[in-house]
Write an enzyme that holds these catalytic residues in place. Structure first.
Site, PDB file in Angstrom:
ATOM      1  N   ASP A 110       0.128   5.138   0.956  1.00 50.47           N
ATOM      2  CA  ASP A 110       0.032   6.103   2.050  1.00 50.47           C
ATOM      3  C   ASP A 110      -0.019   5.390   3.393  1.00 50.47           C
ATOM      4  O   ASP A 110      -0.813   4.467   3.600  1.00 50.47           O
ATOM      5  CB  ASP A 110      -1.207   6.980   1.883  1.00 50.47           C
ATOM      6  CG  ASP A 110      -1.236   7.688   0.534  1.00 50.47           C
ATOM      7  OD1 ASP A 110      -0.144   7.997   0.013  1.00 50.47           O
ATOM      8  OD2 ASP A 110      -2.332   7.914  -0.002  1.00 50.47           O
ATOM      9  N   ARG A 112     -10.843  -1.831  -6.988  1.00 47.77           N
ATOM     10  CA  ARG A 112     -10.822  -1.122  -5.706  1.00 47.77           C
ATOM     11  C   ARG A 112     -10.632  -2.118  -4.565  1.00 47.77           C
ATOM     12  O   ARG A 112     -11.415  -3.052  -4.404  1.00 47.77           O
ATOM     13  CB  ARG A 112     -12.115  -0.330  -5.520  1.00 47.77           C
ATOM     14  CG  ARG A 112     -12.195   0.424  -4.186  1.00 47.77           C
ATOM     15  CD  ARG A 112     -13.467   1.279  -4.130  1.00 47.77           C
ATOM     16  NE  ARG A 112     -13.722   1.758  -2.797  1.00 47.77           N
ATOM     17  CZ  ARG A 112     -13.166   2.841  -2.245  1.00 47.77           C
ATOM     18  NH1 ARG A 112     -12.297   3.548  -2.951  1.00 47.77           N
ATOM     19  NH2 ARG A 112     -13.483   3.221  -1.025  1.00 47.77           N
ATOM     20  N   GLU A 115       0.954   9.342   6.074  1.00 46.64           N
ATOM     21  CA  GLU A 115      -0.479   9.489   5.809  1.00 46.64           C
ATOM     22  C   GLU A 115      -0.895  10.933   6.064  1.00 46.64           C
ATOM     23  O   GLU A 115      -0.669  11.470   7.148  1.00 46.64           O
ATOM     24  CB  GLU A 115      -1.272   8.545   6.717  1.00 46.64           C
ATOM     25  CG  GLU A 115      -2.766   8.670   6.614  1.00 46.64           C
ATOM     26  CD  GLU A 115      -3.291   8.297   5.242  1.00 46.64           C
ATOM     27  OE1 GLU A 115      -3.940   9.166   4.617  1.00 46.64           O
ATOM     28  OE2 GLU A 115      -3.055   7.155   4.808  1.00 46.64           O
ATOM     29  N   ASP A 157       0.862  -1.162   0.000  1.00 46.35           N
ATOM     30  CA  ASP A 157       0.000   0.000   0.000  1.00 46.35           C
ATOM     31  C   ASP A 157       0.911   1.228   0.000  1.00 46.35           C
ATOM     32  O   ASP A 157       2.096   1.128   0.358  1.00 46.35           O
ATOM     33  CB  ASP A 157      -0.902  -0.020   1.236  1.00 46.35           C
ATOM     34  CG  ASP A 157      -1.821   1.183   1.309  1.00 46.35           C
ATOM     35  OD1 ASP A 157      -2.395   1.560   0.272  1.00 46.35           O
ATOM     36  OD2 ASP A 157      -1.954   1.758   2.408  1.00 46.35           O
TER      37      ASP A 157
END
Length: 204
Positions: A22, A119, A28, A20
């Protein structure tokens, strides 16, 4: 019964590490819409460099529903990824490919308001990467800071690691699911060290 040649084909496949973005590689900040706001998490570039040096594909998979919501454009997503690549390159690291999902199933306008297969937690981005990189997903690892990352890896059949950066610490403290990550690490550096140890590879 295994079809003739199937075993050989599977044996030729390699493994990789999905990240992933962020909260795992960079800090973040909510909806990241400005390359100037990028800040690497300490140790992230070194962790990626360790994988690069043993020739393990490093692949980013990230939901970017800010596109669907109109917060920024796909072009801006590309600009952020280019900026992130420059930050990593300055420390001798690189991402092999970025995959992102600009959709949202309930918000935004066409063509981005879409119940898509890419998604997260749907595994579409991982399936596409596996085809393009000839990866055996059962041998791959997915590192993320949210439950949807762990669910994505779980659905795709990868090993999963939750890092406690980004949303990870709060998420792990209040873990709401029956499925759990295979490993929990303080950060990306620790996660990569664990992977390399499991795989019997050197930490360079």
């Amino acid at each position: 019964m295994r079809a003739r040649g199937e075993g050989a084909s599977e044996a030729m496949k390699r493994w990789g590490v999905f990240l992933d973005r962020d909260g795992v590689i960079n800090e973040e900040v909510g909806y990241l819409d400005n390359p100037a706001a990028l800040k690497l998490i300490p140790g992230a570039a070194h962790a990626i460099r360790c994988l690069n040096r043993v020739h393990i594909p490093v692949i980013v998979v990230t939901n970017q529903a800010g596109v669907a919501r109109g917060y920024f454009t796909e072009q801006r997503v590309h600009e952020i990824h280019e900026a992130l690549s420059r930050l990593l390159a300055a420390e001798g690291a690189h991402i092999d490919r970025y995959y992102y999902c600009p959709h949202h199933p309930a918000e935004g306008l066409d063509p981005y308001r879409l119940d898509c297969e890419c998604r997260k937690p749907k595994p579409g981005m991982l399936l596409k990467a596996a085809e393009e990189f000839n990866l055996d997903l059962k041998r791959c690892y997915f590192i993320g800071d949210k439950d949807l990352d762990i669910e994505t890896g779980w659905r795709a059949g990868t090993h999963t690691i939750l890092v406690l950066t980004g949303y990870g610490e709060e998420m792990w403290r209040n873990w709401p699911h029956i499925f759990k990550p295979d490993h929990v690490a303080r950060n990306l550096q620790e996660a990569v060290e664990w992977i390399l140890e499991v795989e019997g590879l050197p930490l360079l």
